[in-house]
Structures are given as C-alpha cells and as structure tokens.
Scaffold this active site. Structure first.
Site, PDB file in Angstrom:
ATOM      1  NE  ARG A  30     -21.747   1.017  15.275  1.00  0.00           N
ATOM      2  CZ  ARG A  30     -21.987   2.128  15.097  1.00  0.00           C
ATOM      3  NH1 ARG A  30     -21.573   2.554  13.678  1.00  0.00           N
ATOM      4  NH2 ARG A  30     -22.717   3.110  15.569  1.00  0.00           N
ATOM      5  CG  ASP A  31     -13.802  -5.639  15.320  1.00  0.00           C
ATOM      6  OD1 ASP A  31     -12.535  -5.514  15.881  1.00  0.00           O
ATOM      7  OD2 ASP A  31     -13.963  -6.484  14.701  1.00  0.00           O
ATOM      8  CB  ILE A  32     -15.372  -5.599  10.324  1.00  0.00           C
ATOM      9  CG1 ILE A  32     -16.356  -5.926   9.013  1.00  0.00           C
ATOM     10  CG2 ILE A  32     -14.292  -6.812  10.347  1.00  0.00           C
ATOM     11  CD1 ILE A  32     -15.253  -5.609   7.766  1.00  0.00           C
ATOM     12  CB  VAL A  96      -4.520  -4.473  12.389  1.00  0.00           C
ATOM     13  CG1 VAL A  96      -4.117  -2.971  11.525  1.00  0.00           C
ATOM     14  CG2 VAL A  96      -5.659  -5.131  11.352  1.00  0.00           C
ATOM     15  CG  HIS A 100      -6.118  -1.892  16.974  1.00  0.00           C
ATOM     16  ND1 HIS A 100      -4.990  -2.413  16.144  1.00  0.00           N
ATOM     17  CD2 HIS A 100      -6.715  -3.219  17.284  1.00  0.00           C
ATOM     18  CE1 HIS A 100      -4.918  -3.583  15.996  1.00  0.00           C
ATOM     19  NE2 HIS A 100      -6.154  -4.230  16.689  1.00  0.00           N
ATOM     20  CG  HIS A 102      -9.809  -5.062  20.292  1.00  0.00           C
ATOM     21  ND1 HIS A 102     -10.378  -5.472  19.359  1.00  0.00           N
ATOM     22  CD2 HIS A 102      -8.283  -5.336  19.896  1.00  0.00           C
ATOM     23  CE1 HIS A 102      -9.713  -6.207  18.470  1.00  0.00           C
ATOM     24  NE2 HIS A 102      -8.541  -5.898  18.873  1.00  0.00           N
TER      25      HIS A 102
END
Ligand code: 5GP
Length: 115
Positions: A30-32, A96, A100, A102
């Site tokens: 999960r994205d923070i 980052v 990745h 989203h």
C-alpha cells in the site's frame, strides 16, 4: 554500488510495510501516502530498471507481469477498474528510481491523476 532503494529495503524487511501480494518477480504494497481510496504500488523485486521506459525495453514480460498483478489487485481491493501510473522522471513526480506502478482505484477523482 549505490544504496538499495526504499522498495528493496521494504522487500528485505528492513523497513516495515505489509507485502499484500507477490509473485516470483514482483510484489505489492500500500502506498504510505494514498491519493485514492485504493492506492497500491506494484514493484519488481529487482531494482535493475529505474523507470518504465527502461523496463519496457529491457523486459517486456516483467512489464506484463506488473500489469497482470495490478489487474488482480484492482479486482480484489476495488471493482476491477483502475488507473495505472508510472511517474517517469523527477519533473513528473518520480521520487523513487526503482520502477513501480501506482494502482489507483475505488472511486477516482482528478486529484488522483498524478499517482
Ligand atoms: P513516485 O513518487 O516515485 O512515483 O512514487 C513513490 C511512492 O512511494 C510515493 O507515492 C510514496 O508515497 C511511496 N512511498 C515512499 N516511501 C514509502 C514507504 O516507506 N512505504 C510505502 N508503503 N510507500 C512509500
């Protein structure tokens, strides 16, 4: 060698974050700082590729694996419809440099366009 990315450190268990799904080559967290009701990150276990351009050119099968896991997660966590965002370059919001995706789902607004 440069420092391991934050995602490599999560994968190694050095930074706490629940791994909500994984395959041989990719994993998801999960994205923070979620920007949609469902905001997940799908990440190759290797940090060989910095961004989606390098990934797509270097390993199209791995790119396809990311898309497949994104679809699976959108079905599990929302209604199966989703937005897939790869921020590419710092000017586009990439922070980052370990590629990745989203995965944004669950009732999207224009505010979640950026991933
Ligand atoms: P980028 O800005 O590179 O496209 O995406 C990086 C994402 O990683 C951001 O949305 C950010 O919120 C997320 N992130 C950064 N650090 C952590 C962390 O320690 N844990 C989790 N779960 N997400 C993180």
């Amino acid at each position: 060698m440069s420092e391991p990315s934050i995602f490599t450190r999560i994968l190694r268990g050095e930074i706490p974050s629940e791994i909500i799904a994984e395959t041989e080559n990719v994993f998801a967290i999960r994205d923070i700082a979620p920007r949609a009701p469902v905001h997940l990150l799908v990440i190759p276990k290797s940090e060989q590729y910095r961004n989606v351009v390098d990934l797509a050119a270097g390993d199209p099968a791995l790119m396809a694996e990311i898309v497949a896991l994104a679809q699976h997660l959108a079905a599990e966590h929302a209604d199966g419809e989703f937005r897939l965002t790869f921020n590419t370059g710092s000017g586009a919001g990439q922070t980052v440099f370990h590629v990745h995706a989203h995965v944004l789902a669950g009732g999207l607004t224009e505010g979640s366009l950026g991933g």
